[in-house]
Design an enzyme around this catalytic site. Structure first.
Site, PDB file in Angstrom:
ATOM      1  N   TRP A 163       0.842  -1.215   0.000  1.00  0.00           N
ATOM      2  CA  TRP A 163       0.000   0.000   0.000  1.00  0.00           C
ATOM      3  C   TRP A 163       0.865   1.249   0.000  1.00  0.00           C
ATOM      4  O   TRP A 163       0.390   2.343  -0.225  1.00  0.00           O
ATOM      5  CB  TRP A 163      -0.946  -0.022   1.207  1.00  0.00           C
ATOM      6  CG  TRP A 163      -0.261   0.183   2.557  1.00  0.00           C
ATOM      7  CD1 TRP A 163       0.895  -0.406   2.993  1.00  0.00           C
ATOM      8  CD2 TRP A 163      -0.696   1.030   3.620  1.00  0.00           C
ATOM      9  NE1 TRP A 163       1.198   0.008   4.269  1.00  0.00           N
ATOM     10  CE2 TRP A 163       0.243   0.891   4.691  1.00  0.00           C
ATOM     11  CE3 TRP A 163      -1.770   1.898   3.800  1.00  0.00           C
ATOM     12  CZ2 TRP A 163       0.116   1.581   5.893  1.00  0.00           C
ATOM     13  CZ3 TRP A 163      -1.889   2.581   5.000  1.00  0.00           C
ATOM     14  CH2 TRP A 163      -0.953   2.422   6.029  1.00  0.00           C
ATOM     15  N   ASP A 164       2.167   1.072   0.259  1.00  0.00           N
ATOM     16  CA  ASP A 164       3.114   2.186   0.196  1.00  0.00           C
ATOM     17  C   ASP A 164       2.919   2.965  -1.107  1.00  0.00           C
ATOM     18  O   ASP A 164       3.067   4.186  -1.151  1.00  0.00           O
ATOM     19  CB  ASP A 164       4.572   1.665   0.224  1.00  0.00           C
ATOM     20  CG  ASP A 164       4.886   0.787   1.433  1.00  0.00           C
ATOM     21  OD1 ASP A 164       3.976   0.068   1.881  1.00  0.00           O
ATOM     22  OD2 ASP A 164       6.040   0.798   1.897  1.00  0.00           O
TER      23      ASP A 164
ATOM     24  N   GLU B 239       0.877  -2.581  12.579  1.00  0.00           N
ATOM     25  CA  GLU B 239       1.140  -4.032  12.507  1.00  0.00           C
ATOM     26  C   GLU B 239       1.516  -4.640  13.852  1.00  0.00           C
ATOM     27  O   GLU B 239       1.782  -5.834  13.929  1.00  0.00           O
ATOM     28  CB  GLU B 239       2.236  -4.307  11.471  1.00  0.00           C
ATOM     29  CG  GLU B 239       1.780  -3.958  10.073  1.00  0.00           C
ATOM     30  CD  GLU B 239       2.783  -4.335   8.994  1.00  0.00           C
ATOM     31  OE1 GLU B 239       3.972  -4.496   9.329  1.00  0.00           O
ATOM     32  OE2 GLU B 239       2.380  -4.456   7.820  1.00  0.00           O
TER      33      GLU B 239
ATOM     34  N   LYS C  38       2.708   0.942  16.003  1.00  0.00           N
ATOM     35  CA  LYS C  38       3.925   0.991  15.190  1.00  0.00           C
ATOM     36  C   LYS C  38       3.971   2.246  14.318  1.00  0.00           C
ATOM     37  O   LYS C  38       5.018   2.841  14.082  1.00  0.00           O
ATOM     38  CB  LYS C  38       3.954  -0.259  14.310  1.00  0.00           C
ATOM     39  CG  LYS C  38       5.144  -0.375  13.395  1.00  0.00           C
ATOM     40  CD  LYS C  38       5.042  -1.631  12.548  1.00  0.00           C
ATOM     41  CE  LYS C  38       6.248  -1.841  11.657  1.00  0.00           C
ATOM     42  NZ  LYS C  38       6.088  -2.964  10.742  1.00  0.00           N
TER      43      LYS C  38
HETATM   44  C1  BGC Z   1       4.992  -1.366   7.504  1.00  0.00           C
HETATM   45  C2  BGC Z   1       3.960  -1.476   6.408  1.00  0.00           C
HETATM   46  C3  BGC Z   1       4.647  -1.260   5.081  1.00  0.00           C
HETATM   47  C4  BGC Z   1       5.810  -2.208   4.903  1.00  0.00           C
HETATM   48  C5  BGC Z   1       6.580  -1.957   3.631  1.00  0.00           C
HETATM   49  C6  BGC Z   1       6.112  -2.356   7.244  1.00  0.00           C
HETATM   50  O1  BGC Z   1       7.098  -2.223   8.217  1.00  0.00           O
HETATM   51  O2  BGC Z   1       4.420  -1.619   8.761  1.00  0.00           O
HETATM   52  O3  BGC Z   1       2.949  -0.512   6.608  1.00  0.00           O
HETATM   53  O4  BGC Z   1       3.734  -1.425   4.061  1.00  0.00           O
HETATM   54  O5  BGC Z   1       6.690  -2.072   5.986  1.00  0.00           O
HETATM   55  O6  BGC Z   1       7.123  -0.677   3.627  1.00  0.00           O
END
Ligand code: BGC
Length: 766
Positions: free
Chosen positions: A343-344, A486, A599
């Site tokens: 989703w980035d 997360e 987080k």
């Molecule tokens: C983050 C996610 C992100 C992923 C890739 C993870 O550490 O919590 O939101 O999509 O990294 O950047």
């Protein structure tokens, strides 16, 4: 890292330090969206990560592993020995060491003097990946003998396939050959996806040298040797190209045809010097720099540098040439996250492309259209309907590619299960949201009609099947998910997930009604695919009953059903530490799950993206509640906090977040970028400037422009594309002036709740 206020186009490392290898390899990575490469040194070191990737060439090492972007045989390496002494900066004396990246033209330069016993040699290495000839990479060495006598030089250079992704070898060795007597070629093939690579290298010297080819297992080198007289120098050039059978700019994907194309191209540029090739590439970069340049007058010169750093990397990693691929969470600058897209893209990077390079944005959203099949597959395998987008995505048709097992748990010692691929489901509404933003900002009706509607409807269809009815409350819930935070797994009714799913469903209901009333042909086509009246019935029966967590008496929107009843831990000590995982030196994920520790922006991101659902008072309260409980362990967090706090008038705090955010990659912490630079955070840098301080926002399909500069900034200039028009904004603390060419159409926008019309130029007081 060293930054110089007299040169705001350069990042530099002064003095050699093996500890900094990972950092400079990533933050100085080179790329053109087709290929990307870490800036490892020519000579090898223990601790280096020597990576080159070609976008979209995913392969899985074996059946039990998910696909990843394979690390391609290295073409930059050069081994030297002088009078029999192996060259390495780990021994001898190193003087005037400088490794620097020129962001303006993407050239990496490394200069130093090396002394060892009687040897004294001056090196000037230069290299770049061509921005206009996507398959090509160039390096040049000017070597000067400053010793008092002649030196015997031996050099071994070519293509080295003895590289891997942390031990996983993705290529079968393939054929090797010398073409036209001077082009070294290696033709490795990926083990499972069977993508044919053709790598070609040519060396050029300005003096006569003796040479000997040497092929080995997974390698093809040339050995050169010559005498370098005292006081004299030699120019050594290495030209290379990478083609693959996945390329969309060659028609014939037969091995012999690709080999021919590759050699032909090197023949064609034979007359061009390194400098000429560099200036061609620089010209291609110029086009990017001249599109909506951002100028910041700030007390801190790094602010200006940061936006150039961010844009440079966004364009080094975005596959502007091919819609079958997307941007990995580490771009093409490291093995982290296996080159997968998250989703980035939609929430953090796409806004930059929507507003400045709609052609690239179109490719990124089209990738999600091509991903519909994979998303159907994922939904069906989970017993749902419609399109459920994968949390991690590689080839669009593959669906979910999140690995299942991660790092060892510090308490149990067992590998931790990664649940995101199963239950981090907000990605589906994020994709829908991204598509809608793309359409609103660009006004691309063709995409909307041909592709966008389908994505929006199919994702709403997924949510309708995903919602769970709670008889007791007569509401639909979304249970057992991970939200953006997360650190909370298996929660019920994560607010971000529920609200964004609700938006997805509600928007599609309006859309279907609109199509039925005013676009009968489009309606008929989509009806044939989705049975729209049945879908409408399903969606309408649920939409008003989707559970949208309401604020507590204290005004706090619960992050999920259980968050607010969990224990609170004072996080200051973890927030102040350098690494992102200090909390996990003391607690495991299970324990963190039981505490109010977040987080990354979760409820606050919801409040930023859907700002009209919450009033200022609510935002302030939630900001003050959640921020102290947020570790910002994800690089996706700080930019959200910077923008939201700027919106709320907390400019001092906002600017503090801004500084922390630009330091994620540009800062002093040596290890932060080892696995690659943080792509989303780079998009976040642009957003903090243009959305945060420039005050641009697209809310409910309406454009708003309301700059508010931090006290450290006296002036900000930026620009953006909006529905085919190019708008420039010049703002200081008292007023802003907007300009656009007067031959286009008028633009309406909001400023302090008032609608303005921009024809050509307009000045508004702030
Ligand atoms: C983050 C996610 C992100 C992923 C890739 C993870 O550490 O919590 O939101 O999509 O990294 O950047």
């Amino acid at each position: 890292m060293h930054y110089d206020k007299e040169n705001l186009w350069q990042i530099e490392q002064q003095g050699f330090d093996e500890q900094l290898l990972g950092k400079t390899e990533a933050v100085m990575a080179l790329g053109n969206g087709y290929l990307g490469t870490r800036s490892s040194e020519e000579e090898t070191y223990i601790g280096e990560t020597r990576d080159t990737f070609v976008a979209g060439t995913f392969n899985s090492f074996d059946e039990n592993e998910v696909t990843e972007l394979p690390n391609v045989p290295d073409m930059w390496g050069m081994e030297f020995s002088f009078d029999g002494q192996r060259f390495s900066l780990s021994h001898g004396v190193v003087r005037d060491y400088s490794k620097r990246l020129n962001l303006k033209n993407g050239e990496l330069i490394r200069t130093f003097i090396w002394e060892f016993e009687h040897l004294k040699l001056k090196f000037e290495f230069r290299r770049f990946v061509s921005k206009n000839r996507r398959h090509l990479l160039f390096s040049h060495l000017q070597l000067t003998n400053l010793s008092e006598r002649a030196v015997n030089v031996k050099m071994r250079s070519g293509i080295n396939g003895q590289v891997s992704n942390e031990g996983s070898q993705h290529f079968t060795d393939g054929e090797k050959g010398l073409m036209d007597g001077k082009f070294i070629q290696m033709m490795p093939v990926t083990t499972h996806s069977r993508i044919q690579f053709v790598q070609t290298v040519e060396h050029k010297f300005d003096k006569i040298i003796s040479e000997r080819p040497e092929t080995g297992r997974r390698s093809f080198f040339m050995n050169y040797s010559f005498e370098l007289a005292a006081g004299s120098d030699v120019s050594i050039e290495k030209r290379g190209s990478i083609y693959t059978s996945n390329d969309n700019d060659i028609e014939n994907h037969e091995l012999s045809a690709i080999r021919e194309v590759a050699v032909q191209e090197l023949h064609e540029i034979d007359v061009l010097s390194y400098e000429e090739l560099l200036s061609e590439s620089q010209y291609a970069w110029e086009k990017i720099w001249s599109k909506h340049p951002i100028e910041i007058e700030s007390e801190n010169f790094r602010d200006q540098l940061a936006i150039r750093f961010a844009k440079y990397h966004l364009h080094a990693m975005a596959p502007s040439h091919d819609e079958r691929m997307n941007i990995g969470a580490k771009g093409l600058s490291g093995e982290g996250y296996k080159g997968h897209a998250f989703w980035d893209t939609e929430v953090f990077m796409l806004p930059y492309f929507n507003f400045t390079h709609p052609d690239i944005a179109k490719k990124l959203v089209t990738y999600r259209y091509l991903g519909l099949d994979g998303a159907h597959k994922k939904a069906a395998s989970n017993g749902y309907e419609g399109a459920q987008y994968p949390w991690e995505a590689a080839n669009p048709a593959d669906g979910e590619v999140t690995p299942v097992w991660g790092a060892a748990d510090i308490v149990t010692g067992q590998a931790t299960k990664i649940w995101s691929g199963f239950i981090e489901q907000h990605i589906t509404s994020d994709v829908a949201f991204g598509v809608k933003q793309y359409i609103d900002v660009t006004g691309d009706d063709e995409f909307e009609v041909e592709k966008g509607y389908e994505i929006l409807i199919d994702t709403a269809k997924f949510w309708a099947s995903r919602l769970e009815y709670n008889v007791a409350t007569d509401q639909y819930e979304i249970r057992d998910v991970i939200g953006p935070d997360e650190y909370k797994e298996h929660v019920n009714n994560n607010s971000y997930t529920n609200y964004t799913a609700h938006w997805n469903v509600a928007y599609v209901l309006k859309l279907i009604a609109h199509l039925e009333a005013s676009e009968p042909e489009v309606y008929a086509r989509l009806d044939a695919k989705f049975d729209l009246s049945v879908l409408t019935e399903k969606l309408s029966a649920k939409v008003d009953k989707i559970f949208l967590p309401k604020a507590t008496v204290d005004g706090i929107i619960p992050q999920d059903d259980s968050y607010l009843s969990k224990k609170i831990l004072d996080l200051r000590k973890y927030k102040e530490s350098d690494g992102v995982d200090s909390l996990f030196h003391e607690y495991n994920l299970e324990q963190v799950n039981q505490m109010q520790i977040t987080k990354q922006a979760d409820v606050l991101l919801l409040m930023l993206l859907f700002e009209d659902l919450f009033d200022r008072e609510q935002k302030l309260k939630n900001f003050d509640y959640y921020e102290p409980k947020t570790t910002h362990d994800s690089s996706l967090s700080l930019s959200t906090h910077a923008i939201l706090s700027a919106d709320l008038g907390k400019l001092e705090q906002s600017y503090d977040f801004f500084n922390q955010a630009i330091n994620i990659d540009m800062g002093e912490y040596m290890k932060s970028s080892d696995a690659g630079i943080h792509a989303a955070s780079l998009g976040g840098i642009w957003q903090m400037i243009v959305f945060g301080y420039g005050g641009v926002r697209m809310v409910n399909s309406k454009l708003r422009i309301e700059p508010h500069l931090p006290k450290e900034w006296s002036h900000l200039e930026y620009g953006f594309d909006y529905q085919g028009e190019e708008i420039s904004v010049s703002a200081d603390r008292n007023q802003m002036t907007l300009t656009k060419p007067d031959d286009g159409h008028e633009i309406h926008f909001l400023n302090n709740n008032q609608v303005y019309t921009l024809k050509n130029q307009l000045t508004i007081s702030i």
